[in-house]
Design a protein around this motif. Sequence first.
Motif, PDB file in Angstrom:
ATOM      1  N   ARG A  85      50.140  31.888  80.814  1.00  0.00           N
ATOM      2  CA  ARG A  85      49.017  32.278  79.973  1.00  0.00           C
ATOM      3  C   ARG A  85      49.087  31.509  78.656  1.00  0.00           C
ATOM      4  NH1 ARG A  85      47.720  38.591  79.863  1.00  0.00           N
ATOM      5  NH2 ARG A  85      47.891  38.083  82.076  1.00  0.00           N
ATOM      6  N   GLU A  86      47.954  30.951  78.251  1.00  0.00           N
ATOM      7  CA  GLU A  86      47.936  30.156  77.029  1.00  0.00           C
ATOM      8  C   GLU A  86      46.910  30.689  76.045  1.00  0.00           C
ATOM      9  OE1 GLU A  86      46.437  26.166  77.076  1.00  0.00           O
ATOM     10  OE2 GLU A  86      45.079  26.544  78.763  1.00  0.00           O
ATOM     11  N   GLY A  87      47.254  30.586  74.782  1.00  0.00           N
ATOM     12  CA  GLY A  87      46.337  31.008  73.735  1.00  0.00           C
ATOM     13  C   GLY A  87      45.221  30.004  73.555  1.00  0.00           C
ATOM     14  N   VAL A  88      44.011  30.512  73.374  1.00  0.00           N
ATOM     15  CA  VAL A  88      42.834  29.676  73.216  1.00  0.00           C
ATOM     16  C   VAL A  88      42.310  29.743  71.789  1.00  0.00           C
ATOM     17  CG1 VAL A  88      40.442  29.387  73.935  1.00  0.00           C
ATOM     18  CG2 VAL A  88      42.191  29.895  75.642  1.00  0.00           C
ATOM     19  N   SER A  89      42.169  30.960  71.280  1.00  0.00           N
ATOM     20  CA  SER A  89      41.610  31.128  69.953  1.00  0.00           C
ATOM     21  C   SER A  89      41.930  32.530  69.455  1.00  0.00           C
ATOM     22  CB  SER A  89      40.084  30.918  69.998  1.00  0.00           C
ATOM     23  OG  SER A  89      39.518  31.022  68.716  1.00  0.00           O
ATOM     24  N   CYS A  90      41.833  32.724  68.147  1.00  0.00           N
ATOM     25  CA  CYS A  90      42.020  34.065  67.604  1.00  0.00           C
ATOM     26  C   CYS A  90      41.222  34.206  66.318  1.00  0.00           C
ATOM     27  CB  CYS A  90      43.490  34.386  67.367  1.00  0.00           C
ATOM     28  SG  CYS A  90      44.340  33.291  66.227  1.00  0.00           S
ATOM     29  N   ILE A  91      41.000  35.468  65.948  1.00  0.00           N
ATOM     30  CA  ILE A  91      40.208  35.768  64.765  1.00  0.00           C
ATOM     31  C   ILE A  91      40.753  37.021  64.108  1.00  0.00           C
ATOM     32  CG2 ILE A  91      38.520  37.140  66.074  1.00  0.00           C
ATOM     33  CD1 ILE A  91      36.335  35.975  64.216  1.00  0.00           C
ATOM     34  N   ARG A  92      40.659  37.053  62.791  1.00  0.00           N
ATOM     35  CA  ARG A  92      41.084  38.215  62.035  1.00  0.00           C
ATOM     36  C   ARG A  92      39.859  39.039  61.681  1.00  0.00           C
ATOM     37  NH1 ARG A  92      45.290  38.138  56.908  1.00  0.00           N
ATOM     38  NH2 ARG A  92      45.212  40.374  56.450  1.00  0.00           N
ATOM     39  N   SER A  93      39.932  40.345  61.916  1.00  0.00           N
ATOM     40  CA  SER A  93      38.742  41.183  61.777  1.00  0.00           C
ATOM     41  C   SER A  93      38.265  41.278  60.334  1.00  0.00           C
ATOM     42  CB  SER A  93      39.018  42.578  62.327  1.00  0.00           C
ATOM     43  OG  SER A  93      39.977  43.260  61.527  1.00  0.00           O
TER      44      SER A  93
ATOM     45  N   SER B  10      51.193  34.834  73.721  1.00  0.00           N
ATOM     46  CA  SER B  10      50.787  36.083  74.366  1.00  0.00           C
ATOM     47  C   SER B  10      51.790  37.209  74.108  1.00  0.00           C
ATOM     48  CB  SER B  10      50.607  35.869  75.870  1.00  0.00           C
ATOM     49  OG  SER B  10      51.811  35.424  76.458  1.00  0.00           O
ATOM     50  N   ALA B  11      53.057  36.882  73.971  1.00  0.00           N
ATOM     51  CA  ALA B  11      54.068  37.922  73.766  1.00  0.00           C
ATOM     52  C   ALA B  11      53.899  38.649  72.440  1.00  0.00           C
ATOM     53  CB  ALA B  11      55.463  37.311  73.845  1.00  0.00           C
ATOM     54  N   ALA B  12      53.133  38.074  71.522  1.00  0.00           N
ATOM     55  CA  ALA B  12      52.952  38.683  70.204  1.00  0.00           C
ATOM     56  C   ALA B  12      51.904  39.794  70.204  1.00  0.00           C
ATOM     57  CB  ALA B  12      52.576  37.614  69.180  1.00  0.00           C
ATOM     58  N   TYR B  13      51.162  39.933  71.273  1.00  0.00           N
ATOM     59  CA  TYR B  13      50.062  40.893  71.329  1.00  0.00           C
ATOM     60  C   TYR B  13      50.432  42.083  72.214  1.00  0.00           C
ATOM     61  CZ  TYR B  13      47.097  37.297  69.261  1.00  0.00           C
ATOM     62  OH  TYR B  13      46.553  36.358  68.418  1.00  0.00           O
ATOM     63  N   ASP B  14      50.123  43.265  71.731  1.00  0.00           N
ATOM     64  CA  ASP B  14      50.470  44.483  72.461  1.00  0.00           C
ATOM     65  C   ASP B  14      49.360  45.010  73.355  1.00  0.00           C
ATOM     66  OD1 ASP B  14      52.526  45.954  69.824  1.00  0.00           O
ATOM     67  OD2 ASP B  14      53.044  44.665  71.525  1.00  0.00           O
ATOM     68  N   TYR B  15      48.132  44.696  73.035  1.00  0.00           N
ATOM     69  CA  TYR B  15      46.999  45.303  73.737  1.00  0.00           C
ATOM     70  C   TYR B  15      46.195  44.224  74.452  1.00  0.00           C
ATOM     71  CZ  TYR B  15      48.304  48.896  70.402  1.00  0.00           C
ATOM     72  OH  TYR B  15      48.999  49.798  69.658  1.00  0.00           O
ATOM     73  N   TRP B  16      45.824  44.537  75.695  1.00  0.00           N
ATOM     74  CA  TRP B  16      45.160  43.536  76.532  1.00  0.00           C
ATOM     75  C   TRP B  16      43.999  44.139  77.297  1.00  0.00           C
ATOM     76  CZ3 TRP B  16      46.463  38.386  76.733  1.00  0.00           C
ATOM     77  CH2 TRP B  16      47.630  38.032  76.038  1.00  0.00           C
ATOM     78  N   GLY B  17      42.970  43.319  77.492  1.00  0.00           N
ATOM     79  CA  GLY B  17      41.891  43.690  78.378  1.00  0.00           C
ATOM     80  C   GLY B  17      42.247  43.344  79.812  1.00  0.00           C
TER      81      GLY B  17
END
Length: 128
Positions: free
Chosen positions: A45-53, A112-119
């Motif tokens: 799994r690879e990171g594509v993009s991210c955003i801060r709310s 991906s390991a840094a994120y706890d919640y997934w769809g």
Amino acid sequence: EVQLVESGGGLVQAGGSLRLSCTASGFTFDDYGIGWFRQAPGKEREGVSCIRSSDGSTSYADSVKGRFTISSDNAKNTFYLQMNSLKPEDTGVYYCAADSADVVAGPLRHQSAAYDYWGQGTQVTVSS
């Protein structure tokens, strides 16, 4: 409980566009980060993009810069990934993930390991 629901995947020809959506609920904090990841068969799994709310700051993997755009509609708690000029190598299951704002502000924002919640993921297939 944090819940993430993705939608918008599908089959598209190379050069086409798709927009993915991720609707988030259950956050108990105001400032959080959303990441988009993808996973092709047999690959990590690879990171594509991210955003801060809170401030809408964004980051992109080099492979999608200039083609993908991440955005948010905070009133709807929905985050989008607009994908243009799609290539066959963009094929995969796309996931949105969430965690604290510190994650997307730091060096692990595409890990991906840094994120706890997934769809649950949504399939994107780009035909040549």
